[in-house]
Enzyme design. Structure first.
Site, mmCIF file in Angstrom:
data_model
loop_
_atom_site.group_PDB
_atom_site.id
_atom_site.type_symbol
_atom_site.label_atom_id
_atom_site.label_comp_id
_atom_site.label_asym_id
_atom_site.label_seq_id
_atom_site.Cartn_x
_atom_site.Cartn_y
_atom_site.Cartn_z
ATOM 1 N N GLU A 299 -0.285 -9.382 -0.805
ATOM 2 C CA GLU A 299 -0.474 -8.756 0.185
ATOM 3 C C GLU A 299 -2.210 -7.777 0.280
ATOM 4 O OE1 GLU A 299 1.509 -7.258 3.831
ATOM 5 O OE2 GLU A 299 1.062 -5.076 3.244
ATOM 6 N N GLU B 284 -1.635 4.959 2.864
ATOM 7 C CA GLU B 284 -1.978 3.467 2.534
ATOM 8 C C GLU B 284 -3.375 3.076 2.047
ATOM 9 O OE1 GLU B 284 -0.475 5.087 4.919
ATOM 10 O OE2 GLU B 284 1.871 4.394 4.641
ATOM 11 N N ARG C 137 2.727 8.331 8.957
ATOM 12 C CA ARG C 137 2.492 9.684 8.376
ATOM 13 C C ARG C 137 1.434 10.525 9.608
ATOM 14 N NH1 ARG C 137 4.722 8.766 3.677
ATOM 15 N NH2 ARG C 137 5.670 11.608 2.566
ATOM 16 N N HIS D 222 13.343 5.404 12.848
ATOM 17 C CA HIS D 222 13.366 5.512 10.782
ATOM 18 C C HIS D 222 13.700 6.936 10.662
ATOM 19 C CE1 HIS D 222 11.177 6.527 7.874
ATOM 20 N NE2 HIS D 222 10.819 4.817 7.605
ATOM 21 N N HIS E 230 6.230 4.696 12.907
ATOM 22 C CA HIS E 230 6.843 5.791 11.949
ATOM 23 C C HIS E 230 5.835 7.279 10.651
ATOM 24 C CE1 HIS E 230 6.081 3.432 8.864
ATOM 25 N NE2 HIS E 230 6.055 2.113 9.308
ATOM 26 N N ASP F 29 0.368 -0.904 -0.202
ATOM 27 C CA ASP F 29 -0.083 -0.321 -0.095
ATOM 28 C C ASP F 29 1.185 1.104 -0.278
ATOM 29 O OD1 ASP F 29 0.560 0.162 2.652
ATOM 30 O OD2 ASP F 29 -0.490 -0.981 3.677
HETATM 31 C C1 UD1 Z 1 7.084 4.503 3.518
HETATM 32 C C2 UD1 Z 1 5.329 4.582 3.539
HETATM 33 C C3 UD1 Z 1 4.482 4.119 4.524
HETATM 34 C C4 UD1 Z 1 5.217 2.896 5.030
HETATM 35 C C5 UD1 Z 1 7.317 2.983 5.129
HETATM 36 C C6 UD1 Z 1 7.910 1.779 5.885
HETATM 37 C C7 UD1 Z 1 4.729 5.910 1.261
HETATM 38 C C8 UD1 Z 1 3.117 7.366 1.617
HETATM 39 N N1 UD1 Z 1 4.739 5.606 2.589
HETATM 40 O O1 UD1 Z 1 6.766 6.051 4.877
HETATM 41 O O2 UD1 Z 1 3.626 3.448 3.726
HETATM 42 O O3 UD1 Z 1 4.671 2.191 6.255
HETATM 43 O O4 UD1 Z 1 7.868 3.366 4.059
HETATM 44 O O5 UD1 Z 1 8.824 2.312 6.978
HETATM 45 O O6 UD1 Z 1 4.836 5.244 0.549
HETATM 46 N N2 UD1 Z 1 14.629 7.958 4.271
HETATM 47 C C9 UD1 Z 1 15.922 8.544 4.204
HETATM 48 N N3 UD1 Z 1 16.454 6.766 3.609
HETATM 49 C C10 UD1 Z 1 15.600 6.496 3.528
HETATM 50 C C11 UD1 Z 1 14.050 6.136 3.621
HETATM 51 C C12 UD1 Z 1 13.972 7.119 3.596
HETATM 52 O O7 UD1 Z 1 16.497 9.742 4.513
HETATM 53 O O8 UD1 Z 1 16.967 4.914 3.618
HETATM 54 C C13 UD1 Z 1 13.754 9.467 4.591
HETATM 55 C C14 UD1 Z 1 14.099 10.608 3.090
HETATM 56 O O9 UD1 Z 1 14.390 12.492 4.080
HETATM 57 C C15 UD1 Z 1 12.432 10.591 2.521
HETATM 58 C C16 UD1 Z 1 11.671 10.138 4.271
HETATM 59 O O10 UD1 Z 1 12.495 9.405 4.453
HETATM 60 O O11 UD1 Z 1 11.400 11.704 2.407
HETATM 61 C C17 UD1 Z 1 10.076 9.345 3.948
HETATM 62 O O12 UD1 Z 1 10.210 8.547 3.607
HETATM 63 P P1 UD1 Z 1 9.628 7.824 2.736
HETATM 64 O O13 UD1 Z 1 9.031 6.992 1.906
HETATM 65 O O14 UD1 Z 1 8.648 8.892 1.884
HETATM 66 O O15 UD1 Z 1 8.022 7.716 3.976
HETATM 67 P P2 UD1 Z 1 7.934 6.848 4.797
HETATM 68 O O16 UD1 Z 1 7.862 7.766 6.129
HETATM 69 O O17 UD1 Z 1 9.361 6.096 4.865
HETATM 70 N N1 UDP Z 2 12.391 -3.738 10.352
HETATM 71 C C1 UDP Z 2 13.645 -3.628 10.134
HETATM 72 N N2 UDP Z 2 14.685 -2.471 10.813
HETATM 73 C C2 UDP Z 2 14.472 -1.434 11.473
HETATM 74 C C3 UDP Z 2 13.071 -1.359 11.864
HETATM 75 C C4 UDP Z 2 11.706 -2.329 10.714
HETATM 76 O O1 UDP Z 2 14.209 -4.208 9.288
HETATM 77 O O2 UDP Z 2 15.086 -1.348 11.899
HETATM 78 C C5 UDP Z 2 11.639 -4.434 9.778
HETATM 79 C C6 UDP Z 2 10.705 -5.039 10.198
HETATM 80 O O3 UDP Z 2 10.878 -6.365 10.986
HETATM 81 C C7 UDP Z 2 9.355 -4.944 9.754
HETATM 82 C C8 UDP Z 2 9.974 -3.896 8.455
HETATM 83 O O4 UDP Z 2 11.086 -3.831 8.581
HETATM 84 O O5 UDP Z 2 9.770 -6.679 8.599
HETATM 85 C C9 UDP Z 2 8.026 -3.652 8.440
HETATM 86 O O6 UDP Z 2 8.606 -1.823 7.949
HETATM 87 P P1 UDP Z 2 8.261 -0.534 8.271
HETATM 88 O O7 UDP Z 2 7.948 -0.856 9.791
HETATM 89 O O8 UDP Z 2 9.278 0.678 8.459
HETATM 90 O O9 UDP Z 2 6.846 -0.469 7.982
HETATM 91 P P2 UDP Z 2 5.433 -0.909 7.821
HETATM 92 O O10 UDP Z 2 5.408 -2.193 8.165
HETATM 93 O O11 UDP Z 2 5.215 -0.537 9.020
HETATM 94 O O12 UDP Z 2 4.894 -1.224 5.832
#
Ligand code: UD1
Ligand code: UDP
Length: 379
Positions: free
Chosen positions: A120, A134, A212, A243, A210, A98
């Site tokens: 999923e 999502e 939004r 995160h 984490h 999602d």
């Molecule tokens: C995204 C997904 C969310 C999922 C989450 C898992 C969307 C809208 N949201 O949210 O559904 O649960 O990932 O973690 O698709 N960043 C880094 N390095 C990384 C990853 C992220 O620097 O490797 C920082 C960047 O500044 C980025 C910000 O995190 O802009 C947010 O990342 P983003 O993918 O937009 O949103 P998440 O909150 O990670």
């Molecule tokens: N996870 C990871 N390292 C971390 C935190 C989470 O490998 O530091 C794994 C966790 O075990 C799970 C997945 O990442 O498999 C979940 O991702 P996240 O919480 O970012 O996203 P969500 O499931 O909420 O979409």
């Protein structure tokens, strides 16, 4: 006969963890060429998963920017996917879950008239803005997809109620397949801080947060409650791999930094995370994936959200909704740390999310759909 070209598209950490075993399963099938396109909506957190599972992307859109918006993620994915689809000519595109990558990946497949398999599928809260964005992403993908790989019967029933009567399969969640490959009793952590924790003498509380919709006030409530939980329980150690989102890191820095018994660490590689969870006492999280993994490992979960699209483990009694209010989070955390009967009631290994063979069923379903095998997968 030509090989089927099945392209998995993903971009964030959870999608990668849950798609990795499927990409690998598809590679074992003689009649399939398993292709992989990453959007890199996450950069470092995606790369870490690719390393742990030994995956290489055939294409990498490299779209991530700091503090990216929903619109930029979607538009960069759409633009990037055009060339990839024209170049690799997949027979089917698989998307997961999602995220913005999921939605944009499915939409771009549709624009090129490539069939879509949704891994999923069928999770719902029926609240348009929670989880945001999502819930809408997965509903929109439902409209586009041709095959639906539902983790549970409940997910499949959601789709049936919405009129999706064709193409649905109950497969289990691929995250359980992934867990089977990472969790080991004799696992040694590569992260020093994790080897130094006292897993026998202390109650290790694994925390992540984490989402939004939790940005701002909900996160302030949650983090203040976690701070007080650590201050009030000398036998607990909170471990929080934070995160990389700057919004999350700012809030964590403001409310939790320097608190005794709170270990703020960088995101962990998936194998480290899964083995830490297997050794933890309790999980407190707003993550979707953790709500599925922890029950399979017999760990109680307090969900730091108002609702969940994963009611199965709540019904089984190993997951409870703590919400996002300070008093509720603190009270429920304290209860599980101090009341051993309440803890014992929740600490049972249940597996509502599958038997670890989801990827085999999904691959069978794809081959069946294309007329490459006689029987479909068993539910
Ligand atoms: C995204 C997904 C969310 C999922 C989450 C898992 C969307 C809208 N949201 O949210 O559904 O649960 O990932 O973690 O698709 N960043 C880094 N390095 C990384 C990853 C992220 O620097 O490797 C920082 C960047 O500044 C980025 C910000 O995190 O802009 C947010 O990342 P983003 O993918 O937009 O949103 P998440 O909150 O990670
Ligand atoms: N996870 C990871 N390292 C971390 C935190 C989470 O490998 O530091 C794994 C966790 O075990 C799970 C997945 O990442 O498999 C979940 O991702 P996240 O919480 O970012 O996203 P969500 O499931 O909420 O979409």
């Amino acid at each position: 006969m030509n090989k089927l070209r099945i392209m998995s598209v993903f971009g964030t950490r959870p999608e990668a963890i849950k798609m990795a075993p499927l990409v690998k399963e598809l590679k074992t099938r003689e009649g399939i060429e398993s292709l992989c396109c990453v959007t890199a909506q996450h950069r470092e957190m995606l790369d870490s998963v690719m390393d742990v599972f030994g995956l290489t992307a055939d294409r990498d859109l490299d779209i991530m920017t700091p503090r990216q918006t929903l619109s930029t993620i979607a538009s960069k994915c759409l633009t990037g996917m055009d060339g990839v689809i024209e170049d690799l000519k997949p027979d089917m595109i698989l998307v997961h879950g999602d995220t913005s990558t999921t939605f944009a990946g499915a939409l771009s497949a549709f624009y090129h008239q490539v069939p879509v398999g949704h891994v999923e599928a069928g999770l719902r809260t029926y609240d348009k803005y929670s989880p945001f964005p999502e819930e809408m992403n997965r509903k929109l993908v439902t409209q586009i997809a041709d095959l639906y790989f539902c983790p549970t019967k409940n997910n499949r029933d959601n789709l049936l109620r919405e009129g999706v009567t064709d193409g649905g399969f109950v497969t289990g969640n691929t995250v359980i397949d992934a867990l089977k490959t990472t969790v080991r009793e004799d696992y040694r952590f590569a992260t020093d801080a994790l080897n130094e924790l006292d897993y026998q003498g202390k109650k290790i509380v694994l925390v992540t947060c984490h989402r939004r919709e939790n940005y701002g006030e909900p996160m302030e409530h949650i983090f203040t409650a976690l701070r007080d939980l650590a201050l009030q329980n000398e036998d607990a150690e909170l471990v929080y791999p934070v995160h990389l989102s700057p919004v999350v890191r700012e809030a964590v820095g403001k409310h939790l930094a320097g608190t005794p018994r709170v270990h703020l660490i960088d995101p962990l590689p998936a194998d480290e995370m899964h083995n830490l969870m297997a050794r933890a006492y309790l999980v407190m999280t707003d993550s979707g994936g953790l709500q599925e993994e922890a029950p399979a490992l017999g760990k109680p979960v307090l969900v730091l959200r108002r609702e969940t699209e994963r009611p199965e483990a709540v019904e089984a009694g190993t997951v409870a909704m703590a919400g996002v209010e300070y008093a509720d989070v603190l009270r429920m955390g304290n209860e599980l740390l101090r009341d051993s009967a309440a803890y014992a009631k929740m600490a049972r290994a249940v597996n509502p999310y599958g038997d670890g063979n989801a990827c085999r069923r999904i691959a069978d379903a794809i081959e069946w759909h294309f007329g490459r095998r006689e029987a479909g997968p068993e539910d």
